[in-house]
Design a protein around this motif. Structure first.
Motif, short mmCIF file in Angstrom:
data_model
loop_
_atom_site.label_atom_id
_atom_site.label_comp_id
_atom_site.label_asym_id
_atom_site.label_seq_id
_atom_site.Cartn_x
_atom_site.Cartn_y
_atom_site.Cartn_z
N ARG A 17 -4.65 3.83 -0.51
CA ARG A 17 -4.46 2.72 0.44
C ARG A 17 -5.67 1.79 0.45
N VAL B 213 1.12 4.36 -2.72
CA VAL B 213 1.00 5.79 -2.43
C VAL B 213 2.19 6.55 -3.02
N ASP C 75 -3.94 10.03 -0.86
CA ASP C 75 -3.21 8.88 -0.33
C ASP C 75 -4.13 7.85 0.30
N GLU C 76 -5.11 8.32 1.09
CA GLU C 76 -6.00 7.40 1.80
C GLU C 76 -6.83 6.57 0.81
N ALA D 221 0.83 -1.21 0.00
CA ALA D 221 0.00 0.00 0.00
C ALA D 221 0.86 1.25 0.00
N GLU D 222 1.93 1.26 0.79
CA GLU D 222 2.79 2.45 0.83
C GLU D 222 3.52 2.63 -0.49
#
Length: 945
Positions: A291, A257, A287-288, A253-254
């Motif tokens: 994710r 982003v 970003d959210e 996930a990071e």
């Protein structure tokens, strides 16, 4: 007719006694059919006119029955028949057809006939598309009839119909596969379904091609792998200068982003190797959101990789490329509803799903919209809840992607696309290497070049769906199956292999082998089915009785076969019909009393009707090779749509030869026997031409011309080969090199010398076969006596028949054998077929004894030795040098192995066990082969001589 009018049945008891699936031509129909044998029980006394309200309730449940014409030829004909009064078996037939139509299978052919001498029992025959659905339709039809006569507590037709339709949808071909098959059938290209899914073989033998949905035999595995890897696809397209979005592949996930920040918001997340739009998340702004989307995309990724790419705004277009050329373009609109100012979003979805074009999955041309958590969240993002009433003409999306499988619709834009965009799509398909490709464009308008107006190729799909193109919601359908079939079978390319079908009571195995041998001499890769097994290019690949329809399909599935010879037995026709739709040449050797009293076949005329199925399967440009000497076979000429080739042993001046002469004067073909002082000559006649083929005494299979049944078999084989395009020289060479050795004709007139005893091994199992075998024996023994100095020659015969023959037939076999053998030894087959051990042998021996002592009867002794190998040893122990022994066998490999072992015993210079010999005649190996054949769990057909 006068119809009874009772007050009503006490309890309906219509039931199915037997069900059968015919997968090819059969005694009831030229086409595949379902056959149900039903017992009306008490309902035999109640025609529909005697059941108040029955017709009205049935039509209310199945209104489509109003379109059934029945025998009247006009719509509503069946309803009129029910109002006048018809039997409920007939009603069940029409219900079964209508239920299949409800499932989308357009079948209209059927018939219902009473079973002879069984009042209340009927044969119901109707067409089917999918056999599982067809059988289920028959069962549901019977249950519905019983329920309409008297309501059943545990029967709810609505629920049963829904269950039936669900099963039909689960087993049916998808819309893409169905479109290709419809095009193939329209071109007379046969197909075979290879599994319960969408793997299908188009064409036969060496000409076959395969498809799985829209993936074809010509689709490269490497191209599919590349298309499945979206990252690799994008890199290849970008390297060729084609417009693609910016893209990165991530595992966390990071990482997603970070990639989104580098690419720039908004972005799209999708699984690296997903399909059908599953796991695709669009227009992610922060970003959210990235994710949250990563979890969804990762869940649909088989390898755990997720693609992050720039979000390209515009409409969603699917370009279909076949063979490097654009064939169709569809604009895909995501699942949505349009406000009417009255209904809530939830109600609008229900109204939209009520469209009869929408179904579950790929059942229909559109898919029902599914309201799940993702859809509810998307509705909230647009400012509504599911229970809000959107303004008039406002569009509320329920999915982000335009996939048809998620409830989207399609608009045909094939003729609107700009040439530059078409060129880009075609180049993309060529770069990936796909023969059939779906190129997904995101662009403001496909009519404007994407290089100028903006847009990109967001995906390349292997095995793209056709539904959006064949059944667009808006616009004209595109017939895209045609270029796919053109790709597999270019115009003029063959799709079928020639099929020669051989049937008859006796001689069909030898005739089949002769035909195969002749065609092998022409360089053909021959696939053959017979009672011994399946032979591909003279190699036995399956060892069992393989004269049935399943074996025929196995031959047609073999990619080496370019010519097929099918031995077709009575049992296979009655059980499953033919294993194919038609045969180019049909050969019928004879019809004689055998297998009577089985499966409802009690007379020779009925048996002839069964064998005539192969003649009815001859197309207009095909041939039927018929025995003119057999009256029942002669009648079959009226059932042949093609041309007839006669063969006959009759002499000039006979009625049969007059028939043949007239046939040839009109341009017909025939194979006849001309008798001269020098011998008998096989002659092929075509119109006014007569072509000498071969002297019968020079053909090895005829034993110097004494085996007239093999002369007839050679004539039938010559006629079939001539009809199949073989030349005179090739036919002559084939017959001259065909022998009855164990290698070319196992178990059929094999001759072996054992210590100067002349042994003949044959499969003869019935009285007609024994009669012609005995006639041969008379001529052969006479010829041998003139060549021998050993004095009187004795004849010893080992005889047997199958346990499922009629008792009268068993007795007759023994009576005929008594006429030709001095000693008869009766044995039994290992498979007793429902008889007690010794019963069959006793009846055969009884037939022998009934003739002993009568004028002209040779037999002076009859013995019973039940075991086959034991009987062989007993017979050989009785034989003296110079005698003739005839062994009619069941397990020919075991018998030949026993005889081969005898030839090595007590002879000077005989081989020891460790000697090097012929591996194919090794006794131990042959015994093991015989055991394997005998232990086969299920034979394709009962042995048929």
């Amino acid at each position: 007719m006068d119809l009874p009018t009772p007050t009503g049945p006490a309890a309906p008891d219509l039931r199915i006694l037997e069900s059968r699936v015919y997968r090819g031509g059969n005694i009831w129909s030229y086409d595949p059919s379902i056959h149900l044998v039903v017992d009306l029980g008490i309902l035999e006394q109640y025609p529909t006119s005697a059941l108040p309200g029955f017709t009205e309730r049935l039509v209310e449940l199945l209104p489509g029955l109003e379109n059934h014409t029945c025998s009247t030829g006009v719509k509503g004909g069946f309803i009129s028949r029910m109002q006048q009064g018809t039997w409920l078996g007939h009603v069940a037939e029409h219900i079964a057809l209508q239920l299949q139509q409800e499932a989308g299978h357009d079948q209209r052919r059927g018939k219902t006939r009473m079973v002879k001498d069984r009042p209340g029992v009927y044969n119901i025959i109707y067409a089917y598309t999918n056999e599982e659905v067809g059988l289920a339709a028959g069962r549901l039809a019977v249950a519905l009839v019983n329920d309409l006569v008297q309501a059943q507590e545990d029967f709810d037709f609505a629920e049963e119909l829904e269950r039936f339709l669900t099963r039909a949808e689960r087993t049916a071909f998808g819309p893409s596969t169905g479109a290709i098959l419809e095009e193939a059938v329209s071109r007379d290209i046969p197909f075979i379904r290879l599994n319960s899914g969408s793997l299908v073989q188009l064409g036969q033998g060496v000409h076959q091609q395969r498809i799985r949905a829209t993936m074809t035999s010509k689709t490269g595995a490497l191209a599919v792998d590349i298309a499945s890897d979206k990252d690799m696809t994008t890199k290849l397209l970008a390297s060729a200068g084609l417009p693609v979005p910016k893209q990165e592949t991530v595992r966390s996930a990071e990482g997603a982003v970070a990639a989104a920040r580098r690419i720039g918001f908004p972005v799209v997340l999708k699984p690296l190797d997903g399909n059908h739009g599953r796991g695709v998340c669009l227009n992610l702004m922060d970003d959210e959101a990235v994710r949250e989307a990563f979890v969804i995309a990762e869940d649909q990724s088989r390898r755990g990789y997720v693609i992050v790419e720039s979000f390209v705004t515009g409409r969603d277009y699917r370009c279909l490329i076949v063979g490097g050329k654009m064939q169709a373009i569809a604009e895909r609109v995501p699942a949505h509803v349009v406000g009417d100012g009255t209904h809530t979003v939830r109600e609008l979805v229900e109204l939209t799903n009520a469209d009869p074009r929408r179904g579950v999955g790929h059942e229909k041309v559109l898919t029902k919209i599914k309201v799940d958590a993702a859809a509810e969240e998307l509705v909230r993002e647009q400012g509504f809840t599911l229970d809000d009433v959107p303004p008039v003409d406002s569009m509320v999306k329920l999915a982000l992607t335009g996939n048809m499988s998620t409830g989207g619709i399609s608009i045909d834009r094939t003729f609107d696309a700009h040439p530059d965009n078409i060129e880009i799509a075609e180049e993309a398909a060529r770069l990936i290497g796909l023969d059939v490709a779906g190129i997904d464009f995101i662009a403001p308008d496909i009519a404007s070049p994407v290089r100028e107006a903006g847009g990109a190729i967001c995906e390349v799909n292997a095995a793209p769906g056709f539904r959006m193109h064949t059944h667009p919601t808006v616009g004209e359908p595109q017939y895209i199956a045609k270029p796919v079939v053109d790709l597999l079978f270019p115009p003029g390319a063959p799709s079928r292999v020639p099929i020669v079908a051989v049937t008859g009571t006796n001689g069909k195995t030898t005739t089949s082998r002769m035909i195969a041998h002749i065609m092998k001499g022409l360089g053909r890769q021959v696939g053959m089915t017979s009672t011994d097994g399946i032979v591909i290019d003279e190699r036995l690949v399956v060892k069992s009785d393989a004269s049935g329809p399943r074996s025929a399909r196995m031959v047609l599935q073999n990619p080496r076969v370019d010519f097929a010879v099918m031995e077709v037995a009575r049992g296979g026709i009655l059980r499953e019909g033919l294993g194919y739709d038609r045969n180019d040449v049909a050969v019928v050797t004879n019809v004689a009393p055998d297998h009577l009293g089985m499966r409802g076949i009690d007379t020779l005329e009925q048996l002839a009707d069964v064998k005539a199925v192969v003649v009815e399967a001859v197309p207009r440009d095909g041939f039927a090779v018929l025995n003119a000497d057999d009256p029942l076979v002669r009648r079959m000429r009226r059932r042949c749509s093609g041309s007839v080739v006669w063969f006959s042993l009759a002499e000039p001046g006979s009625k049969v030869r007059d028939l043949i002469d007239d046939h040839c004067r009109h341009g017909g073909r025939a194979v006849v026997l001309d008798r001269t002082d020098r011998g008998d000559m096989l002659v092929i006649r075509h119109g006014r031409r007569s072509m000498q083929l071969a002297w019968t005494h020079l053909l090895p299979a005829t034993f110097g011309g004494t085996a007239l049944f093999n002369v007839a078999n050679a004539m039938a084989a010559a006629g079939a080969a001539f009809a199949s395009g073989a030349g005179l020289h090739e036919i002559r060479q084939g017959l001259r090199t065909f022998t009855t050795s164990y290698y070319l004709s196992p178990g059929r007139m094999n001759q072996i010398n054992v210590h100067n005893v002349d042994v003949i091994v044959d499969y003869c199992h019935n009285a007609p076969g024994m009669r012609v075998l005995g006639e041969f024996l008379e001529r052969y023994a006479s010829m041998k006596s003139g060549q021998s100095d050993l004095g009187k020659i004795s004849r010893i015969g080992m005889v047997a028949t199958a346990g499922d023959r009629r008792e009268a037939d068993m007795i007759e076999l023994g009576a005929v054998a008594a006429e030709h053998f001095d000693v008869v030894v009766v044995r039994e087959d290992e498979r007793l077929r429902g008889r007690e051990r010794g019963f069959t042998a006793d009846l055969v021996a009884q037939g022998v004894r009934s003739r002993m002592g009568q004028p002209g009867v040779r037999c002076r002794q009859v013995e019973i030795v039940l075991g086959e190998t034991d009987a062989v040893r007993h017979v050989m122990a009785r034989a003296n040098p110079g005698d003739i022994v005839v062994l009619t066998v069941d397990q020919h490999a075991a018998v030949m192995s026993e005889l081969e072992a005898m030839t090595k015993q007590a002879q000077p210079g005989s081989h020891t066990k460790d000697s090097v010999g012929d591996p194919d005649m090794d006794p131990e190996a042959m015994m093991e082969q015989a055991k394997e054949a005998g232990d086969s769990a299920a034979r394709d057909l009962e042995p048929s001589p």
